[in-house]
Scaffold this active site. Structure first.
Site, PDB file in Angstrom:
ATOM      1  N   SER A 149       0.834  -1.205   0.000  1.00 11.29           N
ATOM      2  CA  SER A 149       0.000   0.000   0.000  1.00 11.29           C
ATOM      3  C   SER A 149       0.865   1.250   0.000  1.00 11.29           C
ATOM      4  CB  SER A 149      -0.922   0.013   1.229  1.00 11.29           C
ATOM      5  OG  SER A 149      -0.166  -0.212   2.412  1.00 11.29           O
ATOM      6  N   LYS A 202      11.156  -6.699   3.312  1.00 10.65           N
ATOM      7  CA  LYS A 202      10.914  -6.216   1.950  1.00 10.65           C
ATOM      8  C   LYS A 202      11.528  -4.845   1.722  1.00 10.65           C
ATOM      9  CE  LYS A 202       7.470  -3.157   3.004  1.00 10.65           C
ATOM     10  NZ  LYS A 202       7.201  -1.796   2.503  1.00 10.65           N
ATOM     11  N   ASP A 255       3.772  -7.250  -0.762  1.00  9.97           N
ATOM     12  CA  ASP A 255       4.443  -6.025  -0.325  1.00  9.97           C
ATOM     13  C   ASP A 255       5.823  -5.900  -0.948  1.00  9.97           C
ATOM     14  OD1 ASP A 255       4.413  -3.636   1.007  1.00  9.97           O
ATOM     15  OD2 ASP A 255       4.424  -4.476   3.020  1.00  9.97           O
ATOM     16  N   SER A 265       8.055   4.134  -3.991  1.00 10.11           N
ATOM     17  CA  SER A 265       8.766   3.501  -2.876  1.00 10.11           C
ATOM     18  C   SER A 265       9.994   4.309  -2.464  1.00 10.11           C
ATOM     19  CB  SER A 265       9.200   2.083  -3.286  1.00 10.11           C
ATOM     20  OG  SER A 265      10.137   1.553  -2.383  1.00 10.11           O
ATOM     21  N   ASN A 267      12.267   3.286  -0.276  1.00 10.85           N
ATOM     22  CA  ASN A 267      13.422   2.390  -0.194  1.00 10.85           C
ATOM     23  C   ASN A 267      14.008   2.114  -1.575  1.00 10.85           C
ATOM     24  OD1 ASN A 267      13.509   1.511   2.796  1.00 10.85           O
ATOM     25  ND2 ASN A 267      11.354   1.324   2.249  1.00 10.85           N
ATOM     26  N   VAL A 290      10.858   8.861   6.120  1.00 11.15           N
ATOM     27  CA  VAL A 290      11.602   7.736   6.686  1.00 11.15           C
ATOM     28  C   VAL A 290      11.724   6.623   5.650  1.00 11.15           C
ATOM     29  CG1 VAL A 290      11.585   5.941   8.454  1.00 11.15           C
ATOM     30  CG2 VAL A 290      10.860   8.265   9.028  1.00 11.15           C
TER      31      VAL A 290
END
Length: 342
Positions: A149, A202, A255, A265, A267, A290
């Site tokens: 999500s 993940k 995910d 995303s 990351n 974050v």
């Protein structure tokens, strides 16, 4: 149902707006920044985290923490949603425990990752805090709402599916009553460990995939990293007490696919910028949000070593993040590994 969302970042705000869009629910959003909440209340937009996205007009912002918590506690079926990062979960648990009444308190958290110094999963952190306060099991029902999500898409009302896992079946029922409507589906699970491990690992693997894409290594390489990364995630999750089938579901492969391949995303963006030669300090300064994969990469690697779990992709990510190994060299190391059975 009365719901209180504690944390006015992107995900907390998006979930609060979604819940408020159903006229059955009375939703309050609390955040540490009273000025930010006042702006959200006045404009209907969270400019800092969800710019340009109109929020539900039924969403109520409450800057007073005690009043916000009491809103949910006033309803026997009420639900408290903690939308802080992992680093803030212990403090929030203590604050909520201090506000509880005679009836059981029901809380869910949205954060994903391991605690940096203890390597604890979120539910382990919460249980430790409750034990330290002398609160018996069952006095506070708790669990996690997780799955593939992006906050922006949820706030825009686009379809998504999530998993809820907790200490009591009634908690899953309440989460489904709160959020399973319009474009969101919520599935229940009793594998709290598995869904939390999937949500944590993940993020680390998404850094690897972002780096691969940033280096221009192609779609074949991306598919290989996602697939072998799923194998790493599953091995660690099972070693920690999770179930294999959990990693084949929304909290695992679902995910992972989203975070590793989706351009929203954070990351993945870290990996792309590492491939471009930026330092970790430069990346984090410019990110503005974050990136939990950076925070928990060391914990994942340490847990893998402790339990004798082979996680070469995770080790490569740690080497790039913390040992100044160029992303291209990390890929070369992975490619030079000996052949083996899948």
């Amino acid at each position: 149902m009365k719901l209180t969302i504690l944390g006015a970042g992107a995900w907390g705000t998006a979930l609060a707006s979604h819940a408020a869009s159903d006229h059955r629910h009375d939703v309050v959003l609390w955040g540490r920044d009273a000025d930010q909440l006042a702006t959200i209340a006045a404009t209907g937009i969270n400019v800092a985290y969800l710019p340009g996205v109109a929020l539900s007009a039924r969403l109520v912002c409450q800057p007073d923490f005690d009043r916000a918590v009491d809103h949910a506690l006033a309803d026997p079926q009420g639900l408290l949603i903690v939308a802080t990062p992992v680093a803030g979960l212990r403090e929030m648990t203590r604050r909520l425990a201090a506000r509880r009444r005679h009836a059981p308190l029901s809380m869910l958290w949205l954060c994903k990752g391991f605690e940096a110094d203890t390597h604890a999963l979120p539910h382990q952190m919460v249980r430790e805090e409750l034990d330290a306060l002398g609160i018996a099991r069952g006095d506070i029902e708790y669990g996690v709402l997780t799955g593939p999500s992006f906050a922006k898409e949820v706030a825009q009302g686009l379809p998504c599916a999530l998993t809820v896992a907790g200490t009591a079946h009634v908690l899953a029922d309440r989460a489904q009553a709160a959020f399973h409507h319009h474009a969101m589906r919520v599935y229940g699970s009793d594998d709290l460990i598995g869904v939390e491990v999937g949500g944590a690992v993940k993020n680390v693997l998404a850094i690897a995939t972002g780096a691969s894409d940033g280096l221009g290594l192609g779609l074949n390489a991306r598919a290989a990293l996602v697939t072998r990364g799923l194998a790493e995630m599953t091995r660690l999750g099972v070693a920690l007490g999770g179930r294999t089938e959990t990693f084949m579901g929304l909290a695992g492969v679902g995910d992972l696919i989203l975070t590793a391949t989706g351009d929203l995303s954070r990351n993945r963006k870290v990996g792309q910028q590492l491939a471009a030669g930026k330092t970790l300090e430069q990346i984090l300064q410019g990110l503005g949000h974050v990136a939990e994969g950076v925070r928990c990469a060391k914990a994942v690697a340490a847990l893998a070593a402790r339990h004798g779990v082979e996680m070469p992709i995770t080790r490569a990510v740690c080497a790039v993040l913390f040992e100044d190994l160029p992303a291209a060299d990390a890929v070369a190391r992975l490619l030079q590994r000996d052949a083996r059975d899948e």
